[in-house]
Write a protein that holds these residues in place. Structure first.
Motif, PDB file in Angstrom:
ATOM      1  N   MET A   1       0.852  -1.175   0.000  1.00  0.00           N
ATOM      2  CA  MET A   1       0.000   0.000   0.000  1.00  0.00           C
ATOM      3  C   MET A   1       0.896   1.236   0.000  1.00  0.00           C
ATOM      4  N   ILE A   2       0.599   2.201  -0.844  1.00  0.00           N
ATOM      5  CA  ILE A   2       1.400   3.426  -0.944  1.00  0.00           C
ATOM      6  C   ILE A   2       0.474   4.621  -0.834  1.00  0.00           C
ATOM      7  N   ARG A   3       1.090   5.781  -0.540  1.00  0.00           N
ATOM      8  CA  ARG A   3       0.365   7.049  -0.430  1.00  0.00           C
ATOM      9  C   ARG A   3       0.824   7.931  -1.580  1.00  0.00           C
ATOM     10  N   VAL A   4      -0.132   8.351  -2.431  1.00  0.00           N
ATOM     11  CA  VAL A   4       0.220   9.133  -3.618  1.00  0.00           C
ATOM     12  C   VAL A   4      -0.637  10.384  -3.660  1.00  0.00           C
ATOM     13  N   SER A   5      -0.218  11.336  -4.513  1.00  0.00           N
ATOM     14  CA  SER A   5      -0.965  12.580  -4.719  1.00  0.00           C
ATOM     15  C   SER A   5      -1.415  12.666  -6.167  1.00  0.00           C
ATOM     16  N   THR A   6      -2.668  13.094  -6.350  1.00  0.00           N
ATOM     17  CA  THR A   6      -3.204  13.257  -7.714  1.00  0.00           C
ATOM     18  C   THR A   6      -3.052  14.685  -8.202  1.00  0.00           C
TER      19      THR A   6
ATOM     20  N   THR B   1       3.753  11.769  -7.632  1.00  0.00           N
ATOM     21  CA  THR B   1       2.415  11.801  -8.224  1.00  0.00           C
ATOM     22  C   THR B   1       1.908  10.407  -8.555  1.00  0.00           C
ATOM     23  N   ALA B   2       0.596  10.330  -8.732  1.00  0.00           N
ATOM     24  CA  ALA B   2      -0.041   9.052  -9.094  1.00  0.00           C
ATOM     25  C   ALA B   2       0.423   8.562 -10.453  1.00  0.00           C
ATOM     26  N   LYS B   3       0.705   9.500 -11.365  1.00  0.00           N
ATOM     27  CA  LYS B   3       1.146   9.115 -12.706  1.00  0.00           C
ATOM     28  C   LYS B   3       2.475   8.378 -12.642  1.00  0.00           C
ATOM     29  N   ALA B   4       3.432   8.902 -11.885  1.00  0.00           N
ATOM     30  CA  ALA B   4       4.737   8.245 -11.763  1.00  0.00           C
ATOM     31  C   ALA B   4       4.609   6.893 -11.087  1.00  0.00           C
TER      32      ALA B   4
END
Length: 644
Positions: free
Chosen positions: A181-186, A195-198
């Motif tokens: 599980m990871i924490r990402v930013s949109t 970012t979620a894209k990376a």
């Protein structure tokens, strides 16, 4: 937990936040599909998260919670340490990027504290700021995995922002991780690596699929729940199966080798047992001989130690004997030299004795003549008394008229007469420049005190005066009348053995020393004086540098020769002050070289301006060294007595 036999198909596409199942339900479902050997949470914060609550509710025992913020960690310990004592809690900063971080930032929003500077999160939290920072050494994922993730079935939850490149750089660390599980930013304005894209591209490349996305309270922050792709998992299982099969075959071969080796060892053991029984008797015999030899060696060792101690004692005695022999050799050599010198002196004394016998004979004849002239001397005495009576009134009148000037002249004349009478020859020393009053006072002080040795700095006149007085005091012949002194052939020379005292004359110029030695020899005073050449050098006194005679070596030899309570008369002439220098350094130098002796220090003439403060300075030196002293009253001098 174990994997259910009726495993459900994996979800291959990310789901949205509006799906039916919650994160806790997903965790429950995944626990039936993928075996959970250990749950690890990076950035556990205060311990308030869905995955931690789920682990506690489902009795997961192998749990590691890691938090880098000390304040957050203390809350974490309070929340779970007592209720879950089997869980492992760590206050450790974890790696968040491929770069080498060395600073931990405490943010105004505590949940966002970490190695990422709070300023990078202004897109999400415009008012976030840094409240504190301190150096740190983050733990690398590879290092953590090598220590804690050695078994398959690892579930890893990273509850802080970290760069996607970290997954690519640490693929070996994730080989045993099945659930991630990871924490990402949109938010597109965030750093690209967060970012979620990376993260989407990186997860796909690493073989992970996103099965659940859940937003936080902030609309641009999501938690992605990922699992390893089925194909990847299958390949890993096949590789593990092949590796296990190879290990099993190797273990079977190893077992067969061990069995064969065991049989060989049993056979060798039987042979060894037989040989052991054969050699046992021989060994017992050798053992008995060895014990007897050991006893003998012990006895010999005791004797050897005793002889070694005796040898050491004899060697010490030998060294002491050698030292004593050398000491006595030197002593006997000195005694031999003294004996030879005494023989020479005895020969001289016998010669002088013969001369004295001749002199006594002559004096006896003169005495007889003098006795015949006694009547004539009585008549002359009567005439002299008559003349003295006639002159008495005239002398009194003349004395009153001349006043103080005549009184001084009379005193000087009296002192000069006393001095010349003292010196026995009826005349003052040749070329003397000493005032009669000073000379007479110095002689009286010397005769009264009976110093053991006299040291004269820079005054040939004082040296000659003291030497002559010393010789006259020890002379064997009686004092004769002036007329008799003038007769040649009646002088008696004294040897060094007749002198209990000595005069040491110290001069700063070689020419002066040479002239003084020649003059003393001409006056037959050389035997009582030792002339030393000591140039002027820099010496330290009362915190200042001043010139004085380089006589340390001479004074040190004198200190060794004299007993510690000896009396020393030191006279310092006018050479130094006449050259513009002060004699203030005299007292510190003498106290340094003659520390235990009684010193009578006489500075000839007290009229020099540069020595106006000398008495106060010397009083301070005596007070500092706690020495007793008293100022003497010799005329025209600065004279001090320092008790030993």
């Amino acid at each position: 937990m174990t994997v259910a036999t009726n495993a459900q198909p994996f979800i291959t596409q990310p789901t949205t936040g509006n799906e039916t199942l919650s994160q806790a339900q997903w965790l429950e479902s995944l626990s039936r599909i993928l075996p959970l050997s250990q749950l690890t949470v990076f950035g556990a914060g205060k311990g308030k998260s869905t995955v931690i609550d789920w682990a506690a509710a489902n009795g997961v025992k192998n749990v590691s919670l890691i938090e880098g913020n000390k304040g957050q960690y203390e809350h974490l310990v309070t929340a779970w340490q007592a209720s879950q004592p089997q869980w492992q809690l760590h206050n450790q900063v974890m790696q968040a990027s491929t770069n080498q971080e060395s600073t931990f930032y405490t943010a105004s929003l505590p949940a966002e504290s970490g190695v990422l500077a709070p300023g990078a999160l202004n897109v999400l939290w415009p008012n976030i700021s840094e409240t504190q920072r301190h150096p740190c050494e983050p733990k690398g994922l590879s290092s953590w995995a090598a220590t804690h993730w050695q078994n398959a079935g690892q579930w890893l939850f990273i509850d802080y922002f970290c760069e996607a490149d970290l997954l690519n750089a640490s693929q070996d660390a994730f080989k045993n991780v099945d659930v991630l599980m990871i924490r990402v930013s949109t938010a597109d304005q965030m750093p690209k690596a967060l970012t979620a894209k990376a993260w989407g591209a990186t997860l796909e490349k690493a073989g992970f699929s996103v099965v659940h996305r859940e937003s936080e309270r902030h609309p641009h922050i999501e938690h992605w729940l990922c699992i390893r792709s089925p194909e990847k998992t299958q390949n890993i299982l096949e590789q593990q199966l092949k590796a296990t099969q190879k290990k099993l075959e190797a273990a079977e071969d190893n077992y067969l080798n061990i069995e064969r080796r065991h049989r060989e060892i049993e056979k060798a053991s039987q042979e060894c047992q037989q040989k052991l029984e054969e050699t046992h008797g021989w060994f017992e015999g050798c053992k008995k001989k060895a014990e007897e030899g050991a006893k003998k060696i012990k006895t010999l060792q005791t004797e050897l130690n005793s002889k070694a101690e005796l040898a050491a004692s004899l060697e010490a005695k030998l060294k002491a004997t050698e030292a004593e022999r050398e000491k006595y050799s030197g002593y006997f050599a000195a005694r031999k030299k003294q004996h030879e010198e005494a023989k020479v002196q005895l020969s001289d004394a016998l010669k002088a004795l013969k001369e004295r016998d001749t002199t006594i004979s002559q004096l006896s004849e003169q005495l007889a003549a003098l006795q015949q002239n006694n009547e004539r001397f009585a008549q002359l005495e009567g005439k002299l008394e008559s003349l003295f009576g006639e002159q008495k009134t005239y002398i009194q009148q003349t004395t009153n008229a001349l006043g103080q000037h005549v009184t001084r002249s009379a005193r000087e004349q009296r002192d000069e007469q006393a001095l010349t009478h003292y010196l026995q020859h009826g005349q003052r020393p040749l070329n003397t420049q000493l005032a009669p009053g000073f000379a007479m006072a110095l002689l009286e002080h010397y005769e009264t005190t009976q110093h053991d040795v006299v040291v004269v700095f820079g005054s040939a006149d004082v040296t000659e005066l003291i030497a002559l007085a010393m010789l006259n005091a020890r002379a064997m012949q009686p004092r004769l009348e002036n007329a008799q002194r003038e007769e040649p052939g009646h002088n008696v020379s004294l040897s060094n053995a007749d002198l209990p005292q000595a005069v040491i004359s110290i001069e700063h110029q070689k020419t002066t020393c040479k002239a003084q030695k020649q003059d003393l020899g001409n006056k037959q005073l050389a035997q009582a004086v030792s002339v030393v050449h000591a140039p002027w050098i820099e010496c330290q006194a009362v915190g200042q540098s001043a010139l004085f005679y380089a006589a340390d070596a001479t004074l040190q030899r004198l200190e060794q020769w004299l007993p510690e309570d000896a009396s020393v008369l030191v006279v310092v002439g006018e050479a130094l002050p006449e050259a513009g220098h002060s004699r203030e350094v005299t007292l510190p130098v003498l106290l340094q070289q003659l520390p235990t002796h009684r010193l009578d220090i006489v500075l000839h003439n007290n009229r020099y301006q540069q020595e106006a403060g000398l008495k106060a300075s010397w009083d301070a030196v005596l007070d500092e060294r706690q020495r007793q002293g008293q100022w003497l009253t010799l005329p025209n001098t600065l004279s001090l007595r320092v008790n030993g």
